[in-house]
Design an enzyme around this catalytic site. Structure first.
Site, PDB file in Angstrom:
ATOM      1  N   ASP A  30      16.675 -34.096 -29.125  1.00  0.00           N
ATOM      2  CA  ASP A  30      15.252 -34.391 -28.979  1.00  0.00           C
ATOM      3  C   ASP A  30      15.046 -35.909 -29.048  1.00  0.00           C
ATOM      4  O   ASP A  30      15.638 -36.591 -29.881  1.00  0.00           O
ATOM      5  CB  ASP A  30      14.463 -33.700 -30.102  1.00  0.00           C
ATOM      6  CG  ASP A  30      12.971 -33.659 -29.822  1.00  0.00           C
ATOM      7  OD1 ASP A  30      12.435 -32.556 -29.653  1.00  0.00           O
ATOM      8  OD2 ASP A  30      12.352 -34.750 -29.761  1.00  0.00           O
ATOM      9  N   ASN A  86       7.908 -23.009 -30.104  1.00  0.00           N
ATOM     10  CA  ASN A  86       6.455 -23.067 -29.998  1.00  0.00           C
ATOM     11  C   ASN A  86       6.057 -22.457 -28.656  1.00  0.00           C
ATOM     12  O   ASN A  86       6.540 -22.912 -27.618  1.00  0.00           O
ATOM     13  CB  ASN A  86       5.974 -24.520 -30.079  1.00  0.00           C
ATOM     14  CG  ASN A  86       6.368 -25.188 -31.386  1.00  0.00           C
ATOM     15  OD1 ASN A  86       6.366 -24.553 -32.437  1.00  0.00           O
ATOM     16  ND2 ASN A  86       6.726 -26.463 -31.322  1.00  0.00           N
ATOM     17  N   GLN A  93       3.174 -26.101 -28.493  1.00  0.00           N
ATOM     18  CA  GLN A  93       4.025 -26.366 -27.327  1.00  0.00           C
ATOM     19  C   GLN A  93       3.421 -27.499 -26.497  1.00  0.00           C
ATOM     20  O   GLN A  93       2.273 -27.415 -26.056  1.00  0.00           O
ATOM     21  CB  GLN A  93       4.176 -25.107 -26.461  1.00  0.00           C
ATOM     22  CG  GLN A  93       5.171 -25.312 -25.313  1.00  0.00           C
ATOM     23  CD  GLN A  93       5.418 -24.043 -24.488  1.00  0.00           C
ATOM     24  OE1 GLN A  93       4.784 -23.002 -24.719  1.00  0.00           O
ATOM     25  NE2 GLN A  93       6.329 -24.134 -23.539  1.00  0.00           N
ATOM     26  N   HIS A  99      11.775 -23.825 -24.487  1.00  0.00           N
ATOM     27  CA  HIS A  99      12.847 -24.468 -25.252  1.00  0.00           C
ATOM     28  C   HIS A  99      12.829 -23.986 -26.691  1.00  0.00           C
ATOM     29  O   HIS A  99      11.787 -23.595 -27.222  1.00  0.00           O
ATOM     30  CB  HIS A  99      12.718 -25.998 -25.213  1.00  0.00           C
ATOM     31  CG  HIS A  99      11.380 -26.499 -25.651  1.00  0.00           C
ATOM     32  ND1 HIS A  99      10.275 -26.486 -24.825  1.00  0.00           N
ATOM     33  CD2 HIS A  99      10.956 -27.008 -26.827  1.00  0.00           C
ATOM     34  CE1 HIS A  99       9.235 -26.977 -25.476  1.00  0.00           C
ATOM     35  NE2 HIS A  99       9.614 -27.297 -26.697  1.00  0.00           N
ATOM     36  N   HIS A 101      13.927 -25.272 -30.546  1.00  0.00           N
ATOM     37  CA  HIS A 101      14.323 -26.405 -31.389  1.00  0.00           C
ATOM     38  C   HIS A 101      15.378 -25.933 -32.388  1.00  0.00           C
ATOM     39  O   HIS A 101      15.176 -24.920 -33.070  1.00  0.00           O
ATOM     40  CB  HIS A 101      13.141 -26.916 -32.214  1.00  0.00           C
ATOM     41  CG  HIS A 101      12.007 -27.473 -31.417  1.00  0.00           C
ATOM     42  ND1 HIS A 101      11.791 -28.826 -31.297  1.00  0.00           N
ATOM     43  CD2 HIS A 101      11.011 -26.864 -30.718  1.00  0.00           C
ATOM     44  CE1 HIS A 101      10.705 -29.036 -30.561  1.00  0.00           C
ATOM     45  NE2 HIS A 101      10.212 -27.859 -30.196  1.00  0.00           N
TER      46      HIS A 101
HETATM   47  P1  5GP Z   1       7.249 -28.728 -28.196  1.00  0.00           P
HETATM   48  O1  5GP Z   1       6.177 -29.464 -28.965  1.00  0.00           O
HETATM   49  O2  5GP Z   1       6.842 -28.447 -26.777  1.00  0.00           O
HETATM   50  O3  5GP Z   1       7.750 -27.511 -28.915  1.00  0.00           O
HETATM   51  O4  5GP Z   1       8.492 -29.709 -28.179  1.00  0.00           O
HETATM   52  C1  5GP Z   1       8.719 -30.621 -27.162  1.00  0.00           C
HETATM   53  C2  5GP Z   1       9.789 -31.558 -27.668  1.00  0.00           C
HETATM   54  O5  5GP Z   1      10.312 -32.262 -26.566  1.00  0.00           O
HETATM   55  C3  5GP Z   1       9.265 -32.622 -28.656  1.00  0.00           C
HETATM   56  O6  5GP Z   1       9.950 -32.470 -29.893  1.00  0.00           O
HETATM   57  C4  5GP Z   1       9.556 -33.940 -27.971  1.00  0.00           C
HETATM   58  O7  5GP Z   1       9.997 -34.935 -28.860  1.00  0.00           O
HETATM   59  C5  5GP Z   1      10.624 -33.566 -26.962  1.00  0.00           C
HETATM   60  N1  5GP Z   1      10.617 -34.386 -25.758  1.00  0.00           N
HETATM   61  C6  5GP Z   1       9.542 -34.700 -25.003  1.00  0.00           C
HETATM   62  N2  5GP Z   1       9.917 -35.460 -23.945  1.00  0.00           N
HETATM   63  C7  5GP Z   1      11.267 -35.600 -24.048  1.00  0.00           C
HETATM   64  C8  5GP Z   1      12.228 -36.293 -23.245  1.00  0.00           C
HETATM   65  O8  5GP Z   1      11.924 -36.920 -22.219  1.00  0.00           O
HETATM   66  N3  5GP Z   1      13.518 -36.234 -23.648  1.00  0.00           N
HETATM   67  C9  5GP Z   1      13.903 -35.546 -24.785  1.00  0.00           C
HETATM   68  N4  5GP Z   1      15.200 -35.565 -25.081  1.00  0.00           N
HETATM   69  N5  5GP Z   1      13.013 -34.892 -25.552  1.00  0.00           N
HETATM   70  C10 5GP Z   1      11.713 -34.929 -25.194  1.00  0.00           C
END
Ligand code: 5GP
Ligand code: ZN
Length: 136
Positions: A30, A86, A93, A99, A101
């Site tokens: 991440d 999420n 999300q 995805h 985590h």
């Molecule tokens: P969500 O909030 O959708 O469950 O998690 C999305 C995750 O994607 C976040 O923890 C955020 O830091 C990560 N993320 C967003 N953009 C990028 C990216 O361009 N590269 C990587 N490696 N992680 C990302």
């Protein structure tokens, strides 16, 4: 999906620190880790959320999450792991490509709190269980 960040990572248009890859699943660090080794596991194919991921593929994503959880304990020194998904913005999300985590945990004071200690009263648990079970 044209405007999906994670599809761009799959295609190599955006760089990432890769942790695991096979024909169907990709795992990478991440970009804003909440702990050391915070990893995202995704199907290479785009599904907006867990709700739409075919169950065989979901199983493969979870199997990779399990391997990364094991590796965080054996190689990074984690003492435990949170595996979190999420689903939909109301649940946090922000990237609409399914995805999972994998969040290694090292100590009680690592500034991350996932709390499930609410105790909502006045919920009709038998009816809720019946309604859910009818749809599964
Ligand atoms: P969500 O909030 O959708 O469950 O998690 C999305 C995750 O994607 C976040 O923890 C955020 O830091 C990560 N993320 C967003 N953009 C990028 C990216 O361009 N590269 C990587 N490696 N992680 C990302
Ligand atoms: Zn995507």
């Amino acid at each position: 999906m044209d405007n999906c960040i994670f599809c761009k990572i799959v295609n190599g248009d955006i760089p990432c620190y890769k942790v695991y890859e096979d024909a169907e699943v990709l795992a990478f660090l991440d970009v804003s880790p909440v702990t050391k080794g915070h990893t995202l596991v995704i199907p290479k194919e785009h599904f907006d959320s867990l709700l739409y991921c075919p169950k065989d593929l979901l199983g493969k994503v979870m199997a990779v999450a399990q391997k990364i959880a094991q590796a965080s304990i054996t190689t990074l020194g984690a003492k435990g792991v949170n595996i979190v998904n999420n689903t939909n913005p109301i649940a946090g999300q922000t990237v609409m490509h399914f995805h999972v985590h994998v969040i290694p945990r090292y100590s009680d004071d690592d500034q991350l709190k996932l709390e499930f200690n609410k105790n909502l009263e006045n919920l009709n648990l038998p009816v809720i269980a019946e309604n859910l079970s009818k749809k599964i």
